[in-house]
Design a protein around this motif. Structure first.
Motif, mmCIF file in Angstrom:
data_model
loop_
_atom_site.group_PDB
_atom_site.id
_atom_site.type_symbol
_atom_site.label_atom_id
_atom_site.label_comp_id
_atom_site.label_asym_id
_atom_site.label_seq_id
_atom_site.Cartn_x
_atom_site.Cartn_y
_atom_site.Cartn_z
ATOM 1 N N ARG A 117 0.827 -1.219 0.000
ATOM 2 C CA ARG A 117 0.000 0.000 0.000
ATOM 3 C C ARG A 117 0.856 1.261 0.000
ATOM 4 O O ARG A 117 0.527 2.257 -0.650
ATOM 5 C CB ARG A 117 -0.906 -0.026 1.235
ATOM 6 N N LEU A 118 1.981 1.216 0.704
ATOM 7 C CA LEU A 118 2.824 2.395 0.862
ATOM 8 C C LEU A 118 3.797 2.598 -0.291
ATOM 9 O O LEU A 118 4.228 3.726 -0.558
ATOM 10 C CB LEU A 118 3.607 2.302 2.171
ATOM 11 N N ALA A 119 4.182 1.512 -0.948
ATOM 12 C CA ALA A 119 5.238 1.589 -1.961
ATOM 13 C C ALA A 119 4.705 2.105 -3.286
ATOM 14 O O ALA A 119 3.505 2.048 -3.573
ATOM 15 C CB ALA A 119 5.878 0.215 -2.150
ATOM 16 N N HIS A 120 5.614 2.599 -4.108
ATOM 17 C CA HIS A 120 5.278 3.053 -5.458
ATOM 18 C C HIS A 120 5.422 1.881 -6.416
ATOM 19 O O HIS A 120 6.513 1.351 -6.611
ATOM 20 C CB HIS A 120 6.214 4.188 -5.872
ATOM 21 N N ARG A 121 4.315 1.426 -6.997
ATOM 22 C CA ARG A 121 4.305 0.333 -7.956
ATOM 23 C C ARG A 121 5.028 -0.915 -7.427
ATOM 24 O O ARG A 121 6.011 -1.385 -8.002
ATOM 25 C CB ARG A 121 4.924 0.782 -9.274
ATOM 26 N N PRO A 122 4.546 -1.480 -6.335
ATOM 27 C CA PRO A 122 5.204 -2.660 -5.761
ATOM 28 C C PRO A 122 4.819 -3.944 -6.486
ATOM 29 O O PRO A 122 3.838 -3.995 -7.220
ATOM 30 C CB PRO A 122 4.652 -2.684 -4.337
ATOM 31 N N PHE A 123 5.593 -4.973 -6.233
ATOM 32 C CA PHE A 123 5.237 -6.331 -6.617
ATOM 33 C C PHE A 123 4.633 -7.026 -5.405
ATOM 34 O O PHE A 123 5.098 -6.838 -4.278
ATOM 35 C CB PHE A 123 6.466 -7.111 -7.084
ATOM 36 N N LEU A 124 3.620 -7.856 -5.637
ATOM 37 C CA LEU A 124 2.965 -8.591 -4.558
ATOM 38 C C LEU A 124 2.767 -10.028 -5.032
ATOM 39 O O LEU A 124 1.939 -10.290 -5.921
ATOM 40 C CB LEU A 124 1.636 -7.945 -4.189
#
Length: 366
Positions: free
Chosen positions: A96-103
């Motif tokens: 939620r906090l990161a810019h364009r994260p991988f999940l």
């Protein structure tokens, strides 16, 4: 690249996601990248050469100080890769906090158990979802039809598992798991009982079920109650080195879990030269083909029959063992690392950030 790997569970706790996140970190560091692991699992500030940030949590939920640390730290990374099980509040918060994260999802949801994936997706925002196997990816695609879902496999180093195979040993069946209901240790013991009944009594058998967990005591009672004590061992948790030595004197690996997202332990056994008998419902089928690396089955009775057939046919068993020992699977770390680095550098996101849930999905379930 500076890469943050975020996982609620990590070493020194042992399990599939814990070891895979660590191994991925090690491989990335060896490739020249700067990697930090963020976790809420207690332990030292490093795991070998991997720096670890241990964040405060209560009851498995990250505290405000943990969220503040993520908020201040994650912008300094080129890639934020979050690793999720079915309940992973730290990974979701980081996404939620990161810019364009991988999940990446490491678990296979059950069709009979509601899982609020749509709400999790809204909460994490514009994360790039992926799965550790096609089996898991297919579930994600059904639940998130507008999302592009990739696959980032778990990896293995086959050379570490190819010990010198010892020929002077009784036919040995092994299974490695955390002794929890989802992994089905008690069912494994019932399957072993059926195998013993199906294999001629003149054939000496040995079975070893490696691991510990909440069902350890129940498994020990079941061994005694079923009269398996003379040939079934429950050694508890073993190190990787100890498991590698065990596999050098083993023949057949059982993977009885019906919701196996990938099956790292089965992949390691396959690399060690064991014939693998696994449920067809999970991710093991991506590296076990019927009649080549082992057998895929649809029930406990089929698993017992398939294993007994292999143990009763030395030529067929030897053929499968030789193939597994001499041929690498697709999921070597060389291939898997390249898969990850390609994703990190080329992935695209299909939509802008939407209105998000304001409450973590895990909090709504508590």
């Amino acid at each position: 690249m500076r890469i943050a790997l975020v996982s609620d569970c990590y070493l020194p706790r042992l399990g599939g996601i814990e070891l895979q996140v660590h191994d991925l970190a090690v491989q990335l560091i060896r490739a020249g990248h700067e990697v930090t692991v963020f976790t809420i699992t207690d332990g030292p500030s490093s795991a070998g050469d991997v720096p670890v940030v241990r964040l405060p949590a209560f009851g498995g939920v990250p505290l405000g100080a943990a969220v503040d640390r993520l908020r201040s730290s994650l912008p300094g990374f080129d890639v934020v890769h979050c690793h999720s099980s079915l309940v992973s509040p730290l990974a979701w918060q980081a996404a939620r906090l990161a810019h364009r994260p991988f999940l990446t999802l490491h678990s296979l949801p059950s069709a009979s158990t509601p899982w609020p994936l749509a709400r999790i997706d809204r909460y994490v925002g514009n994360a790039q979802w992926s799965a550790v196997s096609e089996a898991v990816a297919e579930v994600l695609r059904q639940l998130l039809p507008e999302r592009p879902i990739g696959v980032l496999h778990n990896g293995v180093d086959p050379a570490l598992w190819r010990q010198y195979r010892r020929t002077a040993h009784p036919l040995t069946i092994v299974s490695t798991m955390r002794l929890v209901r989802r992994k089905r240790p008690l069912a494994t013991l019932r399957i072993l009982e059926q195998i013993r009944a199906a294999v001629p009594s003149a054939v000496e058998l040995r079975a070893v079920v490696v691991g510990d967990g909440p069902q350890t005591a129940a498994a020990a009672r079941a061994v005694r109650r079923r009269g398996l004590s003379g040939w079934v061992d429950l050694p508890g948790r073993m190190t990787r080195c100890e498991i590698q030595q065990l596999y050098a004197s083993a023949d057949v690996y059982l993977a009885p879990a019906e919701l196996e997202s990938f099956g790292v332990a089965a992949l390691e056994a396959r690399c060690a030269g064991l014939a693998v008998v696994a449920m067809a419902s999970g991710g093991v089928g991506e590296f076990v083909r019927p009649g080549i690396e082992g057998q895929l089955v649809h029930s406990d009775a089929e698993m017992a029959a398939a294993a007994a057939a292999l143990l009763s046919d030395p030529a067929e068993l030897s053929r499968i063992q030789s193939f597994n020992h001499d041929n690498n699977p697709a999921m070597t770390w060389t291939n898997v690392l390249a898969q990850h680095l390609t994703a990190y550098s080329t992935s695209t996101w299909s939509r802008p950030v939407e209105v998000r849930e304001t409450q973590p999905p895990s909090a709504s379930r508590r």
